[in-house]
Design a protein around this motif. Structure first.
Motif, PDB file in Angstrom:
ATOM      1  N   ALA A  54      -4.324  -2.712  -2.293  1.00  0.00           N
ATOM      2  CA  ALA A  54      -3.353  -3.657  -1.738  1.00  0.00           C
ATOM      3  C   ALA A  54      -4.003  -4.995  -1.416  1.00  0.00           C
ATOM      4  O   ALA A  54      -3.377  -6.053  -1.581  1.00  0.00           O
ATOM      5  N   SER A  77       0.798  -1.227   0.000  1.00  0.00           N
ATOM      6  CA  SER A  77       0.000   0.000   0.000  1.00  0.00           C
ATOM      7  C   SER A  77       0.828   1.273   0.000  1.00  0.00           C
ATOM      8  O   SER A  77       0.352   2.325  -0.420  1.00  0.00           O
ATOM      9  N   LEU A 109      -5.769   3.073  -1.180  1.00  0.00           N
ATOM     10  CA  LEU A 109      -4.529   2.294  -1.251  1.00  0.00           C
ATOM     11  C   LEU A 109      -4.681   0.937  -0.563  1.00  0.00           C
ATOM     12  O   LEU A 109      -4.173  -0.081  -1.062  1.00  0.00           O
ATOM     13  N   LEU A 110      -5.387   0.909   0.543  1.00  0.00           N
ATOM     14  CA  LEU A 110      -5.612  -0.357   1.246  1.00  0.00           C
ATOM     15  C   LEU A 110      -6.480  -1.294   0.414  1.00  0.00           C
ATOM     16  O   LEU A 110      -6.211  -2.499   0.338  1.00  0.00           O
TER      17      LEU A 110
END
Length: 69
Positions: free
Chosen positions: A57, A29, A53-54
């Motif tokens: 990821a 991330s 971003l999480l």
């Protein structure tokens, strides 16, 4: 349940389901370890960019991170 708590619970669950460590999620991330740990502990609220971003990821949609299941 507050959004920060939902995110923390789902983040931990998804990370565990995928067999990822905190360090793996940090690497995938780009979020700093101390920040990720605070998000997972629900002691801070994640910024929208961090949530995105999480999700990337972990390979899920943002909505999955806030599912009340």
């Amino acid at each position: 349940m507050p959004a920060a708590a939902l995110l923390a619970r789902n983040l931990k669950r998804l990370r565990d389901e995928r067999g990822l460590s905190t360090e793996d999620v940090v690497r995938l991330s780009g979020i700093a370890a101390i920040r990720l740990e605070a998000i997972e502990a629900a002691t801070t609220q994640a910024h929208l960019d961090e949530v995105g971003l999480l999700a990337l990821a972990l390979g899920v949609r943002i909505a999955t991170l806030f599912a009340a299941e």
